[in-house]
Motif scaffolding. Structure first.
Motif, PDB file in Angstrom:
ATOM      1  N   ILE A  36       3.291   1.872  -1.681  1.00 55.22           N
ATOM      2  CA  ILE A  36       4.580   2.172  -2.314  1.00 55.22           C
ATOM      3  C   ILE A  36       4.514   1.968  -3.836  1.00 55.22           C
ATOM      4  O   ILE A  36       5.531   1.836  -4.504  1.00 55.22           O
ATOM      5  CB  ILE A  36       5.714   1.330  -1.699  1.00 55.22           C
ATOM      6  CG1 ILE A  36       5.437  -0.176  -1.813  1.00 55.22           C
ATOM      7  CG2 ILE A  36       5.940   1.714  -0.247  1.00 55.22           C
ATOM      8  CD1 ILE A  36       6.591  -1.052  -1.330  1.00 55.22           C
ATOM      9  N   GLY A  37       3.280   1.917  -4.367  1.00 55.15           N
ATOM     10  CA  GLY A  37       3.104   1.942  -5.811  1.00 55.15           C
ATOM     11  C   GLY A  37       3.100   0.600  -6.514  1.00 55.15           C
ATOM     12  O   GLY A  37       3.266   0.551  -7.743  1.00 55.15           O
ATOM     13  N   HIS A  38       2.866  -0.486  -5.779  1.00 55.32           N
ATOM     14  CA  HIS A  38       2.856  -1.801  -6.420  1.00 55.32           C
ATOM     15  C   HIS A  38       1.499  -2.458  -6.200  1.00 55.32           C
ATOM     16  O   HIS A  38       1.019  -2.557  -5.070  1.00 55.32           O
ATOM     17  CB  HIS A  38       3.958  -2.686  -5.826  1.00 55.32           C
ATOM     18  CG  HIS A  38       3.983  -4.079  -6.401  1.00 55.32           C
ATOM     19  ND1 HIS A  38       4.300  -4.327  -7.724  1.00 55.32           N
ATOM     20  CD2 HIS A  38       3.713  -5.289  -5.835  1.00 55.32           C
ATOM     21  CE1 HIS A  38       4.243  -5.631  -7.949  1.00 55.32           C
ATOM     22  NE2 HIS A  38       3.892  -6.242  -6.827  1.00 55.32           N
ATOM     23  N   ARG A  39       0.883  -2.932  -7.294  1.00 53.01           N
ATOM     24  CA  ARG A  39      -0.388  -3.650  -7.170  1.00 53.01           C
ATOM     25  C   ARG A  39      -0.100  -5.138  -7.065  1.00 53.01           C
ATOM     26  O   ARG A  39       0.483  -5.733  -7.963  1.00 53.01           O
ATOM     27  CB  ARG A  39      -1.296  -3.370  -8.374  1.00 53.01           C
ATOM     28  CG  ARG A  39      -2.683  -4.009  -8.247  1.00 53.01           C
ATOM     29  CD  ARG A  39      -3.560  -3.605  -9.411  1.00 53.01           C
ATOM     30  NE  ARG A  39      -3.115  -4.192 -10.666  1.00 53.01           N
ATOM     31  CZ  ARG A  39      -3.482  -5.407 -11.094  1.00 53.01           C
ATOM     32  NH1 ARG A  39      -4.272  -6.174 -10.342  1.00 53.01           N
ATOM     33  NH2 ARG A  39      -3.054  -5.858 -12.249  1.00 53.01           N
ATOM     34  N   LEU A  40      -0.518  -5.730  -5.977  1.00 52.29           N
ATOM     35  CA  LEU A  40      -0.267  -7.149  -5.748  1.00 52.29           C
ATOM     36  C   LEU A  40      -1.117  -7.995  -6.694  1.00 52.29           C
ATOM     37  O   LEU A  40      -2.309  -7.754  -6.867  1.00 52.29           O
ATOM     38  CB  LEU A  40      -0.624  -7.495  -4.292  1.00 52.29           C
ATOM     39  CG  LEU A  40       0.199  -8.581  -3.603  1.00 52.29           C
ATOM     40  CD1 LEU A  40       1.659  -8.164  -3.503  1.00 52.29           C
ATOM     41  CD2 LEU A  40      -0.357  -8.848  -2.206  1.00 52.29           C
ATOM     42  N   THR A  41      -0.490  -9.000  -7.333  1.00 55.27           N
ATOM     43  CA  THR A  41      -1.198  -9.897  -8.240  1.00 55.27           C
ATOM     44  C   THR A  41      -0.826 -11.342  -7.907  1.00 55.27           C
ATOM     45  O   THR A  41       0.007 -11.597  -7.028  1.00 55.27           O
ATOM     46  CB  THR A  41      -0.835  -9.617  -9.710  1.00 55.27           C
ATOM     47  OG1 THR A  41       0.531 -10.029  -9.948  1.00 55.27           O
ATOM     48  CG2 THR A  41      -0.988  -8.133 -10.051  1.00 55.27           C
ATOM     49  N   ASP A  42      -1.399 -12.260  -8.655  1.00 55.97           N
ATOM     50  CA  ASP A  42      -1.089 -13.671  -8.445  1.00 55.97           C
ATOM     51  C   ASP A  42       0.402 -13.962  -8.638  1.00 55.97           C
ATOM     52  O   ASP A  42       0.927 -14.920  -8.065  1.00 55.97           O
ATOM     53  CB  ASP A  42      -1.903 -14.543  -9.407  1.00 55.97           C
ATOM     54  CG  ASP A  42      -3.376 -14.583  -9.050  1.00 55.97           C
ATOM     55  OD1 ASP A  42      -3.726 -14.145  -7.927  1.00 55.97           O
ATOM     56  OD2 ASP A  42      -4.178 -15.041  -9.874  1.00 55.97           O
ATOM     57  N   TRP A  97      -2.543 -11.574   3.077  1.00 57.49           N
ATOM     58  CA  TRP A  97      -2.587 -11.071   1.701  1.00 57.49           C
ATOM     59  C   TRP A  97      -3.122  -9.635   1.682  1.00 57.49           C
ATOM     60  O   TRP A  97      -2.566  -8.762   0.997  1.00 57.49           O
ATOM     61  CB  TRP A  97      -3.449 -11.980   0.835  1.00 57.49           C
ATOM     62  CG  TRP A  97      -3.490 -11.570  -0.609  1.00 57.49           C
ATOM     63  CD1 TRP A  97      -4.420 -10.759  -1.212  1.00 57.49           C
ATOM     64  CD2 TRP A  97      -2.543 -11.919  -1.621  1.00 57.49           C
ATOM     65  NE1 TRP A  97      -4.116 -10.589  -2.544  1.00 57.49           N
ATOM     66  CE2 TRP A  97      -2.961 -11.298  -2.822  1.00 57.49           C
ATOM     67  CE3 TRP A  97      -1.400 -12.709  -1.636  1.00 57.49           C
ATOM     68  CZ2 TRP A  97      -2.282 -11.437  -4.015  1.00 57.49           C
ATOM     69  CZ3 TRP A  97      -0.707 -12.849  -2.833  1.00 57.49           C
ATOM     70  CH2 TRP A  97      -1.142 -12.209  -4.005  1.00 57.49           C
ATOM     71  N   GLU A  98      -4.182  -9.386   2.429  1.00 59.65           N
ATOM     72  CA  GLU A  98      -4.762  -8.041   2.479  1.00 59.65           C
ATOM     73  C   GLU A  98      -3.768  -7.035   3.053  1.00 59.65           C
ATOM     74  O   GLU A  98      -3.636  -5.909   2.547  1.00 59.65           O
ATOM     75  CB  GLU A  98      -6.040  -8.043   3.325  1.00 59.65           C
ATOM     76  CG  GLU A  98      -7.210  -8.769   2.687  1.00 59.65           C
ATOM     77  CD  GLU A  98      -8.378  -8.919   3.640  1.00 59.65           C
ATOM     78  OE1 GLU A  98      -8.236  -8.520   4.824  1.00 59.65           O
ATOM     79  OE2 GLU A  98      -9.427  -9.437   3.223  1.00 59.65           O
ATOM     80  N   ALA A  99      -3.064  -7.443   4.118  1.00 66.09           N
ATOM     81  CA  ALA A  99      -2.071  -6.553   4.726  1.00 66.09           C
ATOM     82  C   ALA A  99      -0.941  -6.242   3.745  1.00 66.09           C
ATOM     83  O   ALA A  99      -0.477  -5.095   3.639  1.00 66.09           O
ATOM     84  CB  ALA A  99      -1.512  -7.185   5.993  1.00 66.09           C
ATOM     85  N   THR A 100      -0.503  -7.264   3.004  1.00 69.36           N
ATOM     86  CA  THR A 100       0.568  -7.063   2.036  1.00 69.36           C
ATOM     87  C   THR A 100       0.092  -6.194   0.878  1.00 69.36           C
ATOM     88  O   THR A 100       0.828  -5.317   0.397  1.00 69.36           O
ATOM     89  CB  THR A 100       1.072  -8.419   1.514  1.00 69.36           C
ATOM     90  OG1 THR A 100       1.490  -9.225   2.616  1.00 69.36           O
ATOM     91  CG2 THR A 100       2.252  -8.232   0.573  1.00 69.36           C
ATOM     92  N   ALA A 113       2.231 -14.099  -5.408  1.00 66.18           N
ATOM     93  CA  ALA A 113       1.782 -15.053  -4.394  1.00 66.18           C
ATOM     94  C   ALA A 113       2.892 -15.930  -3.820  1.00 66.18           C
ATOM     95  O   ALA A 113       2.942 -16.137  -2.601  1.00 66.18           O
ATOM     96  CB  ALA A 113       0.652 -15.915  -4.956  1.00 66.18           C
ATOM     97  N   PRO A 114       3.811 -16.476  -4.637  1.00 68.09           N
ATOM     98  CA  PRO A 114       4.850 -17.324  -4.049  1.00 68.09           C
ATOM     99  C   PRO A 114       5.745 -16.603  -3.041  1.00 68.09           C
ATOM    100  O   PRO A 114       6.383 -17.256  -2.213  1.00 68.09           O
ATOM    101  CB  PRO A 114       5.659 -17.786  -5.273  1.00 68.09           C
ATOM    102  CG  PRO A 114       4.702 -17.701  -6.414  1.00 68.09           C
ATOM    103  CD  PRO A 114       3.873 -16.490  -6.114  1.00 68.09           C
ATOM    104  N   GLU A 115       5.803 -15.266  -3.119  1.00 68.24           N
ATOM    105  CA  GLU A 115       6.629 -14.495  -2.195  1.00 68.24           C
ATOM    106  C   GLU A 115       5.813 -13.902  -1.049  1.00 68.24           C
ATOM    107  O   GLU A 115       6.348 -13.171  -0.217  1.00 68.24           O
ATOM    108  CB  GLU A 115       7.337 -13.358  -2.950  1.00 68.24           C
ATOM    109  CG  GLU A 115       8.219 -13.835  -4.080  1.00 68.24           C
ATOM    110  CD  GLU A 115       9.369 -14.719  -3.605  1.00 68.24           C
ATOM    111  OE1 GLU A 115       9.785 -14.576  -2.447  1.00 68.24           O
ATOM    112  OE2 GLU A 115       9.827 -15.568  -4.404  1.00 68.24           O
ATOM    113  N   VAL A 116       4.529 -14.256  -0.999  1.00 73.01           N
ATOM    114  CA  VAL A 116       3.646 -13.717   0.036  1.00 73.01           C
ATOM    115  C   VAL A 116       3.016 -14.843   0.859  1.00 73.01           C
ATOM    116  O   VAL A 116       3.106 -14.871   2.090  1.00 73.01           O
ATOM    117  CB  VAL A 116       2.535 -12.829  -0.576  1.00 73.01           C
ATOM    118  CG1 VAL A 116       1.574 -12.336   0.511  1.00 73.01           C
ATOM    119  CG2 VAL A 116       3.144 -11.653  -1.341  1.00 73.01           C
ATOM    120  N   VAL A 117       2.374 -15.778   0.183  1.00 72.35           N
ATOM    121  CA  VAL A 117       1.625 -16.828   0.875  1.00 72.35           C
ATOM    122  C   VAL A 117       2.589 -17.784   1.579  1.00 72.35           C
ATOM    123  O   VAL A 117       3.481 -18.364   0.971  1.00 72.35           O
ATOM    124  CB  VAL A 117       0.739 -17.612  -0.114  1.00 72.35           C
ATOM    125  CG1 VAL A 117      -0.003 -18.732   0.607  1.00 72.35           C
ATOM    126  CG2 VAL A 117      -0.254 -16.665  -0.784  1.00 72.35           C
TER     127      VAL A 117
END
Length: 231
Positions: free
Chosen positions: A33-39, A23-26, A42-46
Motif C-alpha cells: 500500500i506504498g509504505h516502507r516500514l522503518t524503525d 515484522w516481515e509480514a507487516t 516499530a512501536p506500532e508493530v513489535v
C-alpha cells in the motif's frame, strides 16, 4: 511473604522467534500500500495485536480498509508461522525445569488463536501448558491487563503471585497493569525500567529459583526503577 503460584509466558519474541516473522509480514503488507516500514514504525508493530498494527498502517497511509489490512496481516503472518518458528535461547530448558518442579505455567499471547495453535502444535509441541490464551480469548488484549488477569483467574491465584515473562513494552505494560511481577527479556524493542520489573538478557539466565525469588522479594524493591537479574 508471597510465593510463586504460576508463570505466565508471552509467546512471540519470548518463547519463539516470531517477532521477526511479524515484522516481515507487516513490511510486506505495508509495501503493497506504498509504505516502507522503518524503525519509526516499530512501536506500532513489535508486540502489537493485529488490529493495532492495521490501524497504524491506516494512519500513515490513509488506506480506507483497516479490516482488510488486518486480514491481510494475519494471513501473511500465519503463512510464515506455519513454516516453523525456532525457540528462543533457553526457552526449552526453562519450560522443562518448571515442569519438573511442578510449577504451573501458561501461555498468554496477543496473537490470534490460529497463530497460537500453530506454534503450540509446532515449536512448542509437547510443552505441558496448563492452558493457552490468545487475543481472541479476552475482550481486550495487550497492552490492557485483561489477558493476565484472565490467566490468574483460571489458575485461581492472585496476580501478585504470578510472574509474567515478556519481551515487549506492550506486553510488559499489560502484565504490570494486571499486578504481576514481570520478568523482561527484551527482543526487538527496549523496555523501560519500572517497579515490579526485573530484567534478563536471555532466558538462558533464568531459573525456577530466580522466579520464586522475584515474587518473594517484590515488596522489598524500590518504588522506581527495575532490577537486572542473572537468575
Amino acid at each position: 511473604m508471597t510465593e510463586l503460584a504460576a508463570v505466565l509466558f508471552d509467546m512471540d519474541g519470548t518463547l519463539v522467534d516470531t517477532e521477526i516473522l511479524w515484522w516481515e509480514a507487516t513490511a510486506e503488507t505495508a509495501a503493497r500500500i506504498g509504505h516502507r516500514l522503518t524503525d519509526a514504525d516499530a512501536p506500532e508493530v513489535v508486540g502489537r495485536a493485529v488490529p493495532d498494527t492495521a490501524a497504524h498502517l491506516v494512519r500513515v497511509t490513509g488506506h480506507p480498509d483497516a479490516d482488510g489490512l488486518a486480514a491481510e496481516l494475519a494471513s501473511a503472518f500465519q503463512e510464515r508461522v506455519d513454516r516453523g518458528a525456532p525457540l528462543r535461547p533457553g526457552a526449552g530448558r526453562l519450560l522443562a525445569e518448571l515442569a519438573a518442579a511442578d510449577v504451573p505455567f501458561a501461555l498468554v499471547s496477543a496473537s490470534p488463536r490460529s497463530v497460537v495453535d500453530s506454534v503450540v502444535g509446532g515449536a512448542l509441541a509437547h510443552v505441558p501448558f496448563a492452558f493457552t490464551l490468545s487475543a481472541d480469548d479476552t475482550a481486550r488484549t495487550k497492552p490492557h491487563p485483561d489477558p493476565y488477569r484472565a490467566a490468574a483467574r483460571r489458575f485461581g491465584v492472585p496476580e501478585s503471585a504470578c510472574v509474567a515473562v515478556e519481551d515487549s513494552p506492550d506486553g510488559t505494560a499489560s502484565a504490570d497493569a494486571a499486578g504481576c511481577t514481570v520478568l523482561v527479556v527484551p527482543s526487538m524493542l527496549p523496555v523501560p525500567e519500572g517497579p515490579g520489573r526485573v530484567f534478563a538478557e536471555s532466558l538462558e539466565e533464568v531459573s525456577v529459583a530466580g522466579l520464586r525469588r522475584h515474587v518473594a522479594e517484590r515488596r522489598d524493591r524500590p518504588t522506581a526503577g527495575g532490577t537486572t537479574t542473572g537468575a
